[in-house]
Design a protein around this motif. Structure first.
Motif, mmCIF file in Angstrom:
data_model
loop_
_atom_site.group_PDB
_atom_site.id
_atom_site.type_symbol
_atom_site.label_atom_id
_atom_site.label_comp_id
_atom_site.label_asym_id
_atom_site.label_seq_id
_atom_site.Cartn_x
_atom_site.Cartn_y
_atom_site.Cartn_z
ATOM 1 N N UNK A 164 -16.969 -18.359 40.958
ATOM 2 C CA UNK A 164 -17.396 -18.216 42.358
ATOM 3 C C UNK A 164 -17.552 -19.564 43.053
ATOM 4 N N UNK A 165 -17.961 -20.572 42.289
ATOM 5 C CA UNK A 165 -18.225 -21.890 42.871
ATOM 6 C C UNK A 165 -17.132 -22.909 42.532
ATOM 7 N N UNK A 166 -16.010 -22.410 41.998
ATOM 8 C CA UNK A 166 -14.843 -23.259 41.752
ATOM 9 C C UNK A 166 -15.182 -24.439 40.830
ATOM 10 N N UNK A 167 -16.024 -24.158 39.818
ATOM 11 C CA UNK A 167 -16.454 -25.177 38.856
ATOM 12 C C UNK A 167 -15.648 -25.035 37.575
ATOM 13 N N UNK A 168 -15.058 -26.124 37.131
ATOM 14 C CA UNK A 168 -14.329 -26.120 35.862
ATOM 15 C C UNK A 168 -15.293 -26.311 34.701
ATOM 16 N N UNK A 169 -14.955 -25.709 33.565
ATOM 17 C CA UNK A 169 -15.726 -25.898 32.340
ATOM 18 C C UNK A 169 -14.847 -26.617 31.327
ATOM 19 N N UNK A 170 -15.298 -27.788 30.904
ATOM 20 C CA UNK A 170 -14.583 -28.611 29.942
ATOM 21 C C UNK A 170 -15.475 -28.785 28.720
ATOM 22 N N UNK A 171 -14.983 -28.360 27.548
ATOM 23 C CA UNK A 171 -15.816 -28.346 26.346
ATOM 24 C C UNK A 171 -15.101 -29.022 25.180
ATOM 25 N N UNK A 172 -15.839 -29.843 24.456
ATOM 26 C CA UNK A 172 -15.314 -30.477 23.241
ATOM 27 C C UNK A 172 -16.355 -30.342 22.135
ATOM 28 N N UNK A 173 -15.950 -29.739 21.041
ATOM 29 C CA UNK A 173 -16.869 -29.457 19.945
ATOM 30 C C UNK A 173 -16.693 -30.481 18.821
ATOM 31 N N UNK A 174 -15.942 -30.159 17.782
ATOM 32 C CA UNK A 174 -15.780 -31.082 16.656
ATOM 33 C C UNK A 174 -15.198 -32.443 17.057
#
Length: 252
Positions: A89-99
């Motif tokens: 809805x708010x045009x926010x990207x999700x960028x995730x880095x785990x290991x």
């Protein structure tokens, strides 16, 4: 502003994310605005972190714990559905880095722990790993097990749980942030005096005693607060965009 695809390409290259076999996808998980004006960093993509990004006008949320973990149900409903809906809805990207973010030798969570505790002569906890997830480091001077608990608690600002062993002093320390309590076996194989991770299990009590390795549970959240901050700062410097860190003091 910076282009989202350029940030992703840079992060993937720096973290070598394609070289890891992980429990969730690394990199872009939710695509928002193509131009990034501000980054908010958080350990976990919780509802609170999303609301903080909205409030602060950030359109990239950078986290260590994202979504789509192995074993999760596929439907985007309930709590996860609500979170993802707000991001879209708010045009926010999700960028995730785990290991990849645990492992990185300068930006990573483990590297941060080594710096905080002033450990020296860093080695791999498992020498067979191409990109070690856990490490070994040495204190400049040996400490008693009790003094080391106080030292770690003070440095991490967390009430550490200590499972005792027979060794009178500690200098060689194995460590892996988050939920890596079972790596205490690897620490014993490397003749470590102590092992640090975030969480603790019932079985860990017996393992520490029988393997003769002091175990220090320092908090999953508390041990993994630093990687996203280091990565966020590195992105900010590389692309000349603003970043901030959202802290939700998770006691686990």
């Amino acid at each position: 502003m910076a282009k989202l695809n350029e940030i992703i390409q840079w992060c993937d290259h720096i973290l070598k994310s394609h070289e890891f076999k992980d429990y969730a996808p690394n990199g872009l998980q939710i695509e928002g605005d193509a131009e990034v004006n501000k980054i908010l960093c958080a350990v976990t993509a919780s509802q609170d972190a999303i609301e903080a990004a909205i409030e602060q006008g950030a359109n990239l949320l950078l986290v260590h714990h994202g979504y789509f973990w192995k074993g999760e149900r596929y439907p985007i409903t309930g709590m996860r559905g609500k979170r993802i809906k707000r991001l879209i809805q708010h045009d926010i990207s999700l960028l995730a880095y785990h290991l990849p973010l645990d492992s990185h030798p300068t930006l990573g969570n483990n590297a941060s722990i080594a710096d905080l505790l002033e450990l020296e002569n860093i080695e791999a906890l498992d020498p067979s790993e191409r990109h070690p997830i856990g490490n070994i480091g040495y204190l400049k001077q040996p400490m008693s097990a009790t003094d080391f608990k106080h030292y770690v608690s003070t440095r991490l600002k967390f009430d550490v749980t200590h499972l005792t062993a027979e060794k009178a002093s500690i200098q060689k320390i194995g460590y892996c942030t988050g939920g890596a309590q079972d790596f205490i076996v690897k620490a014993a194989e490397q003749n470590c005096d102590a092992y640090i991770s975030g969480e603790v299990s019932e079985r860990t009590f017996y393992e520490a005693k029988e393997l003769n390795v002091h175990y220090y549970a320092c908090g999953h959240h508390a041990t993994e607060r630093f990687g996203v901050q280091r990565l966020g700062k590195a992105i900010s410097e590389q692309f000349n965009i603003e970043y901030s860190y959202f802290e939700l003091n998770n006691p686990i």
